[in-house]
Design a protein around this motif. Sequence first.
Motif, PDB file in Angstrom:
ATOM      1  N   VAL A 145       0.835  -1.203   0.000  1.00 23.33           N
ATOM      2  CA  VAL A 145       0.000   0.000   0.000  1.00 23.33           C
ATOM      3  C   VAL A 145       0.869   1.252   0.000  1.00 23.33           C
ATOM      4  O   VAL A 145       0.604   2.204  -0.740  1.00 23.33           O
ATOM      5  CB  VAL A 145      -0.979  -0.018   1.201  1.00 23.33           C
ATOM      6  N   LEU A 146       1.911   1.262   0.816  1.00 20.34           N
ATOM      7  CA  LEU A 146       2.794   2.431   0.867  1.00 20.34           C
ATOM      8  C   LEU A 146       3.495   2.659  -0.468  1.00 20.34           C
ATOM      9  O   LEU A 146       3.553   3.786  -0.969  1.00 20.34           O
ATOM     10  CB  LEU A 146       3.807   2.281   1.999  1.00 20.34           C
ATOM     11  N   GLY A 200       0.946   3.735  -3.121  1.00 20.50           N
ATOM     12  CA  GLY A 200       0.546   5.119  -2.899  1.00 20.50           C
ATOM     13  C   GLY A 200       1.588   6.092  -3.420  1.00 20.50           C
ATOM     14  O   GLY A 200       1.258   7.104  -4.051  1.00 20.50           O
ATOM     15  N   LEU A 215       1.497   6.177  -7.175  1.00 21.64           N
ATOM     16  CA  LEU A 215       0.297   6.810  -7.708  1.00 21.64           C
ATOM     17  C   LEU A 215       0.477   8.315  -7.883  1.00 21.64           C
ATOM     18  O   LEU A 215      -0.028   8.891  -8.836  1.00 21.64           O
ATOM     19  CB  LEU A 215      -0.894   6.534  -6.784  1.00 21.64           C
ATOM     20  N   ARG A 225      -3.930   1.840 -10.995  1.00 18.19           N
ATOM     21  CA  ARG A 225      -3.113   1.840  -9.773  1.00 18.19           C
ATOM     22  C   ARG A 225      -3.948   2.200  -8.554  1.00 18.19           C
ATOM     23  O   ARG A 225      -3.743   1.641  -7.472  1.00 18.19           O
ATOM     24  CB  ARG A 225      -1.940   2.792  -9.932  1.00 18.19           C
ATOM     25  N   ALA A 226      -4.869   3.130  -8.708  1.00 23.87           N
ATOM     26  CA  ALA A 226      -5.763   3.486  -7.594  1.00 23.87           C
ATOM     27  C   ALA A 226      -6.632   2.291  -7.210  1.00 23.87           C
ATOM     28  O   ALA A 226      -6.897   2.056  -6.028  1.00 23.87           O
ATOM     29  CB  ALA A 226      -6.628   4.686  -7.964  1.00 23.87           C
ATOM     30  N   LEU A 272      -4.458  -0.032  -5.279  1.00 24.89           N
ATOM     31  CA  LEU A 272      -4.217   0.564  -3.970  1.00 24.89           C
ATOM     32  C   LEU A 272      -5.421   0.357  -3.050  1.00 24.89           C
ATOM     33  O   LEU A 272      -5.268  -0.037  -1.897  1.00 24.89           O
ATOM     34  CB  LEU A 272      -3.907   2.057  -4.109  1.00 24.89           C
ATOM     35  N   SER A 273      -6.625   0.578  -3.557  1.00 27.77           N
ATOM     36  CA  SER A 273      -7.816   0.407  -2.718  1.00 27.77           C
ATOM     37  C   SER A 273      -7.985  -1.054  -2.308  1.00 27.77           C
ATOM     38  O   SER A 273      -8.376  -1.332  -1.168  1.00 27.77           O
ATOM     39  CB  SER A 273      -9.065   0.931  -3.425  1.00 27.77           C
ATOM     40  N   ILE A 316      -5.502  -1.696   0.503  1.00 35.57           N
ATOM     41  CA  ILE A 316      -5.995  -1.130   1.768  1.00 35.57           C
ATOM     42  C   ILE A 316      -7.098  -2.027   2.350  1.00 35.57           C
ATOM     43  O   ILE A 316      -7.120  -2.303   3.551  1.00 35.57           O
ATOM     44  CB  ILE A 316      -6.496   0.311   1.552  1.00 35.57           C
TER      45      ILE A 316
END
Length: 182
Positions: free
Chosen positions: A135-136, A139, A142, A165-166, A169-170, A173
């Motif tokens: 996630v880091l 992010g 992104l 990518r979003a 990422l979601s 998370i």
Amino acid sequence: MHGPASSGWLLVALCAATGAYCLLRMRSSVVEQRRAAGGEALMGFGMAVMAVPAAVFTPPGWVWTALAVVFGGAGLHALWAARTGAGHLHHLIGAGAMVYMAVAMAAPAGQGHGHGGSGTPLLTGTLLLYFVAYVLVAGVRLVPVAAVTGVAEGAGWGDRPELARACRLSMGIATVAMLLAV
């Protein structure tokens, strides 16, 4: 999952929306993007099912077995695809995490968190470390993509790298949130 029902429903909505967007990405003209989007859609919808708050609906036991089998198959597919590149390694780890969470949730009630079961603390911790790091890094990656103006005029929803990518990422998370509940 345990915890307030409102946060569970938010997680369901996030995962279902991500799965739906990934279905849109499957219309891309790039073959590799379509393949990745299919796996990510499966992951998003599977996570949405797993995130439904236990206080609202407790699925029958066979649902967890079915999810473990489906994600086991997705893991085998990712393992087969990983021989051509490291990009599929994340999909393999994600599918493995989903199998792990499905098995943990299938455990008889009263033996831990989630819908019923409790996971192995070492494996849960290892998966948490991986997904927090993912996630880091995702992010950070992104941020510069959003500033790129090289997206082709008229590019469809499936061909937008910052949205893909979003999406990833979601789901990362959401995986962290779900692992914390195991």
